[in-house]
Design a protein around this motif. Structure first.
Motif, PDB file in Angstrom:
ATOM      1  N   LYS A 162       0.830  -1.205   0.000  1.00  0.00           N
ATOM      2  CA  LYS A 162       0.000   0.000   0.000  1.00  0.00           C
ATOM      3  C   LYS A 162       0.865   1.256   0.000  1.00  0.00           C
ATOM      4  O   LYS A 162       0.570   2.208  -0.728  1.00  0.00           O
ATOM      5  N   ARG A 163       1.944   1.252   0.774  1.00  0.00           N
ATOM      6  CA  ARG A 163       2.855   2.410   0.805  1.00  0.00           C
ATOM      7  C   ARG A 163       3.538   2.584  -0.555  1.00  0.00           C
ATOM      8  O   ARG A 163       3.666   3.710  -1.050  1.00  0.00           O
ATOM      9  N   ILE A 164       3.973   1.491  -1.156  1.00  0.00           N
ATOM     10  CA  ILE A 164       4.621   1.565  -2.476  1.00  0.00           C
ATOM     11  C   ILE A 164       3.642   2.118  -3.504  1.00  0.00           C
ATOM     12  O   ILE A 164       4.010   2.943  -4.343  1.00  0.00           O
ATOM     13  N   ARG A 165       2.392   1.671  -3.442  1.00  0.00           N
ATOM     14  CA  ARG A 165       1.368   2.152  -4.392  1.00  0.00           C
ATOM     15  C   ARG A 165       1.190   3.662  -4.276  1.00  0.00           C
ATOM     16  O   ARG A 165       1.011   4.344  -5.284  1.00  0.00           O
ATOM     17  N   LEU A 166       1.241   4.200  -3.070  1.00  0.00           N
ATOM     18  CA  LEU A 166       1.087   5.639  -2.871  1.00  0.00           C
ATOM     19  C   LEU A 166       2.286   6.409  -3.417  1.00  0.00           C
ATOM     20  O   LEU A 166       2.124   7.485  -4.000  1.00  0.00           O
ATOM     21  N   MET A 167       3.478   5.863  -3.236  1.00  0.00           N
ATOM     22  CA  MET A 167       4.692   6.557  -3.659  1.00  0.00           C
ATOM     23  C   MET A 167       4.973   6.405  -5.151  1.00  0.00           C
ATOM     24  O   MET A 167       5.674   7.227  -5.723  1.00  0.00           O
ATOM     25  N   ALA A 168       4.449   5.343  -5.767  1.00  0.00           N
ATOM     26  CA  ALA A 168       4.749   5.068  -7.175  1.00  0.00           C
ATOM     27  C   ALA A 168       3.463   4.703  -7.916  1.00  0.00           C
ATOM     28  O   ALA A 168       3.167   3.532  -8.106  1.00  0.00           O
ATOM     29  N   PRO A 169       2.711   5.723  -8.353  1.00  0.00           N
ATOM     30  CA  PRO A 169       1.437   5.450  -9.028  1.00  0.00           C
ATOM     31  C   PRO A 169       1.573   4.571 -10.269  1.00  0.00           C
ATOM     32  O   PRO A 169       0.668   3.800 -10.582  1.00  0.00           O
ATOM     33  N   GLU A 170       2.709   4.655 -10.974  1.00  0.00           N
ATOM     34  CA  GLU A 170       2.902   3.805 -12.154  1.00  0.00           C
ATOM     35  C   GLU A 170       2.972   2.334 -11.758  1.00  0.00           C
ATOM     36  O   GLU A 170       2.462   1.467 -12.465  1.00  0.00           O
ATOM     37  N   LEU A 171       3.553   2.044 -10.616  1.00  0.00           N
ATOM     38  CA  LEU A 171       3.574   0.672 -10.117  1.00  0.00           C
ATOM     39  C   LEU A 171       2.172   0.235  -9.692  1.00  0.00           C
ATOM     40  O   LEU A 171       1.799  -0.919  -9.877  1.00  0.00           O
ATOM     41  N   ALA A 172       1.409   1.156  -9.128  1.00  0.00           N
ATOM     42  CA  ALA A 172       0.037   0.832  -8.724  1.00  0.00           C
ATOM     43  C   ALA A 172      -0.772   0.391  -9.938  1.00  0.00           C
ATOM     44  O   ALA A 172      -1.512  -0.599  -9.873  1.00  0.00           O
ATOM     45  N   ALA A 173      -0.602   1.087 -11.050  1.00  0.00           N
ATOM     46  CA  ALA A 173      -1.334   0.720 -12.270  1.00  0.00           C
ATOM     47  C   ALA A 173      -0.912  -0.668 -12.759  1.00  0.00           C
ATOM     48  O   ALA A 173      -1.751  -1.474 -13.174  1.00  0.00           O
ATOM     49  N   GLU A 174       0.383  -0.967 -12.697  1.00  0.00           N
ATOM     50  CA  GLU A 174       0.875  -2.284 -13.113  1.00  0.00           C
ATOM     51  C   GLU A 174       0.354  -3.383 -12.187  1.00  0.00           C
ATOM     52  O   GLU A 174      -0.014  -4.467 -12.647  1.00  0.00           O
ATOM     53  N   LEU A 175       0.319  -3.097 -10.893  1.00  0.00           N
ATOM     54  CA  LEU A 175      -0.211  -4.072  -9.942  1.00  0.00           C
ATOM     55  C   LEU A 175      -1.694  -4.321 -10.198  1.00  0.00           C
ATOM     56  O   LEU A 175      -2.156  -5.467 -10.130  1.00  0.00           O
TER      57      LEU A 175
END
Length: 155
Positions: free
Chosen positions: A116-129
């Motif tokens: 969840k913290r990574i998703r907040l800091m890296a929106p491009e990773l959130a989209a890939e996830l």
């Protein structure tokens, strides 16, 4: 699982990846994307992880495939190896969380919180996830553990 999504891991982002390993990796990803039987693609990634045991992306993919194939015990071992090799990989953490849920292991929350913290800091990773999760649910629509992880990540 696409070549750029964390479900496969991105071999090009792994500094220890030799070109031959990347080629085998990319071929295996292509086979997955083309709909090859899971057992065959799992065999590909078993070979990749034997040849390149420090390639975290290989272990991440192996765990994902084993989870898709309803092999949570073997996926748990592969996911733990992936996280050990690359603790910052959110897909490896998701795979580990899924395997832990499916084997009733404790400690899932810490992995979900980190993702969840990574998703907040890296929106491009959130989209890939999100793409990875959608792929998993499309391939295994009754995957309750993945639906639960998706809900936790988007809450």
């Amino acid at each position: 699982m696409t070549a750029t999504t964390p479900a496969t891991g991105d071999a090009s982002s792994d500094a220890s990846t030799p070109s031959a390993g990347a080629s085998l990796f990319e071929q295996a990803i292509g086979r997955y994307q083309q709909g090859a039987p899971l057992g065959e693609v799992i065999d590909d990634f078993l070979s990749i992880t034997q040849q390149e045991p420090r390639l975290s992306a290989g272990w991440t993919c192996l765990a994902w495939l084993q989870l898709l194939d309803n092999q949570p015990q073997t996926a748990l071992r592969a996911a733990r190896t992936a996280v050990k090799l690359n603790p910052q990989d959110p897909q490896a953490r998701i795979n580990l969380s899924l395997a832990m849920l499916e084997t009733n292991a404790k400690g899932v929350r810490e992995h979900i919180d980190l993702v969840k913290r990574i998703r907040l800091m890296a929106p491009e990773l959130a989209a890939e996830l999100d793409e990875s999760i959608a792929d998993g649910l499309a391939r295994r629509p009754d995957w309750q553990a993945l639906a639960k992880v998706k809900a936790w990540l988007t809450a």
